[in-house]
Design a protein around this motif. Structure first.
Motif, PDB file in Angstrom:
ATOM      1  N   SER A  95       5.620  12.430  -7.586  1.00 55.54           N
ATOM      2  CA  SER A  95       5.267  11.277  -6.748  1.00 55.54           C
ATOM      3  C   SER A  95       6.572  10.592  -6.379  1.00 55.54           C
ATOM      4  O   SER A  95       7.573  10.720  -7.062  1.00 55.54           O
ATOM      5  CB  SER A  95       4.356  10.305  -7.497  1.00 55.54           C
ATOM      6  N   ASP A 125      11.338   0.414  -0.397  1.00 54.11           N
ATOM      7  CA  ASP A 125      10.142   1.119  -0.825  1.00 54.11           C
ATOM      8  C   ASP A 125      10.092   2.432  -0.048  1.00 54.11           C
ATOM      9  O   ASP A 125      10.878   2.634   0.878  1.00 54.11           O
ATOM     10  CB  ASP A 125       8.893   0.276  -0.569  1.00 54.11           C
ATOM     11  N   GLN A 128       7.450   5.805   5.005  1.00 47.74           N
ATOM     12  CA  GLN A 128       6.413   6.728   5.469  1.00 47.74           C
ATOM     13  C   GLN A 128       6.727   7.252   6.870  1.00 47.74           C
ATOM     14  O   GLN A 128       5.901   7.869   7.509  1.00 47.74           O
ATOM     15  CB  GLN A 128       5.055   6.013   5.487  1.00 47.74           C
ATOM     16  N   ASN A 147       8.944  -0.978   3.137  1.00 47.51           N
ATOM     17  CA  ASN A 147       8.203  -2.241   3.085  1.00 47.51           C
ATOM     18  C   ASN A 147       8.821  -3.320   3.972  1.00 47.51           C
ATOM     19  O   ASN A 147       8.538  -4.506   3.796  1.00 47.51           O
ATOM     20  CB  ASN A 147       8.140  -2.744   1.638  1.00 47.51           C
ATOM     21  N   SER A 167       4.326  -3.447   0.319  1.00 52.46           N
ATOM     22  CA  SER A 167       4.199  -2.000   0.119  1.00 52.46           C
ATOM     23  C   SER A 167       4.555  -1.305   1.422  1.00 52.46           C
ATOM     24  O   SER A 167       4.723  -1.945   2.469  1.00 52.46           O
ATOM     25  CB  SER A 167       2.789  -1.617  -0.340  1.00 52.46           C
ATOM     26  N   SER A 168       4.668   0.011   1.385  1.00 45.19           N
ATOM     27  CA  SER A 168       5.188   0.759   2.539  1.00 45.19           C
ATOM     28  C   SER A 168       4.279   0.653   3.754  1.00 45.19           C
ATOM     29  O   SER A 168       3.051   0.759   3.653  1.00 45.19           O
ATOM     30  CB  SER A 168       5.353   2.232   2.168  1.00 45.19           C
ATOM     31  N   ILE A 170       2.574   1.992   6.983  1.00 41.81           N
ATOM     32  CA  ILE A 170       2.130   3.280   7.507  1.00 41.81           C
ATOM     33  C   ILE A 170       2.037   3.248   9.027  1.00 41.81           C
ATOM     34  O   ILE A 170       2.397   4.203   9.700  1.00 41.81           O
ATOM     35  CB  ILE A 170       0.766   3.667   6.902  1.00 41.81           C
ATOM     36  N   SER A 171       1.574   2.113   9.557  1.00 47.93           N
ATOM     37  CA  SER A 171       1.375   2.023  11.009  1.00 47.93           C
ATOM     38  C   SER A 171       1.498   0.573  11.465  1.00 47.93           C
ATOM     39  O   SER A 171       1.262  -0.358  10.688  1.00 47.93           O
ATOM     40  CB  SER A 171      -0.017   2.567  11.379  1.00 47.93           C
ATOM     41  N   CYS A 185      -0.660  -0.939   5.517  1.00 50.45           N
ATOM     42  CA  CYS A 185       0.265  -0.604   4.433  1.00 50.45           C
ATOM     43  C   CYS A 185      -0.355   0.395   3.453  1.00 50.45           C
ATOM     44  O   CYS A 185      -1.571   0.576   3.405  1.00 50.45           O
ATOM     45  CB  CYS A 185       0.689  -1.869   3.702  1.00 50.45           C
ATOM     46  N   SER A 186       0.517   1.004   2.658  1.00 48.76           N
ATOM     47  CA  SER A 186       0.093   2.095   1.779  1.00 48.76           C
ATOM     48  C   SER A 186      -0.834   1.650   0.660  1.00 48.76           C
ATOM     49  O   SER A 186      -1.572   2.457   0.106  1.00 48.76           O
ATOM     50  CB  SER A 186       1.320   2.792   1.181  1.00 48.76           C
ATOM     51  N   ASP A 187      -0.817   0.359   0.300  1.00 46.75           N
ATOM     52  CA  ASP A 187      -1.718  -0.115  -0.755  1.00 46.75           C
ATOM     53  C   ASP A 187      -3.081  -0.517  -0.200  1.00 46.75           C
ATOM     54  O   ASP A 187      -3.912  -1.064  -0.927  1.00 46.75           O
ATOM     55  CB  ASP A 187      -1.088  -1.278  -1.525  1.00 46.75           C
TER      56      ASP A 187
END
Length: 202
Positions: A95, A125, A128, A147, A167-168, A170-171, A185-187
């Motif tokens: 991971s 962070d 992505q 992030n 958190s990271s 994504i879009s 975000c990724s979370d």
């Protein structure tokens, strides 16, 4: 119907150079590409080929690795680069694990490859992706990775807003077209910038 409409010869030295990161402007009149993503010796060039005139304009790349080329609009090209092709801010051990700070450089060129400005984004962070999202209502764009995100004025390169999402990212979107970005975000969070003149998020 799948037929070939046009072909272009962009490089005549395929032994040492290549056509990489090819992208097309929205109006279909310009092609942008790098002759190599690797720029460790400082000899990689970024090009814009004008389809109407047949002219090829070029400029030296910045950073050791060019990760992406994006037309901000029909008049501006953005090159996203950094100094480590392996993006050593993360480590893969089953991971992703954060181990250090990451930095991306954004360089804007006009259509004759004259440099307009540089901007930097620092994140800590997992990235992505390394992208931009345009905000035409504000003549601006969102630069984002990991992030972190910032809104940059397209004309000057001035950073207008900076955000940390926790958190990271994504879009990014602007679904109501008001120039205020939203982040997925990724979370699982959906994060909204508070206003045009604030660095706060909701």
């Amino acid at each position: 119907d799948g037929s070939v409409k046009d072909t272009f010869t962009l490089i005549d030295d395929l032994f040492l150079k290549d056509v990489e990161l090819l992208t097309v402007s929205a109006d279909g009149k310009k092609l942008a590409y790098a002759d190599s993503q690797f720029n460790y010796n400082g000899d990689s060039l970024i090009h814009i080929y004008d389809i109407e005139t047949g002219k090829d304009y070029s400029a030296a790349a910045t950073g050791s690795y060019i990760s992406s080329l994006v037309f901000i609009d029909d008049e501006h090209l953005c090159a996203i680069s950094n100094d480590d092709m392996f993006f050593s801010s993360v480590e893969y051990t089953g991971s992703y694990t954060h181990i250090s700070e990451g930095r991306l450089n954004y360089t804007c060129f006009d259509t004759t490859m004259k440099k307009q400005w540089d901007a930097e984004l620092i994140y800590n962070d997992v990235a992505q992706g390394y992208y931009i999202f345009t905000l035409p209502q504000r003549n601006a764009m969102v630069c984002y990775a990991g992030n972190s995100a910032c809104i940059v004025d397209v004309a000057t390169g001035t950073v207008i807003n900076k955000y940390n999402t926790g958190s990271s990212i994504i879009s990014v979107s602007d679904w109501n077209e008001n120039g205020i970005p939203e982040f997925i975000c990724s979370d699982g969070d959906w994060v909204l910038a508070a206003s045009n003149d604030s660095n706060d998020i909701l």
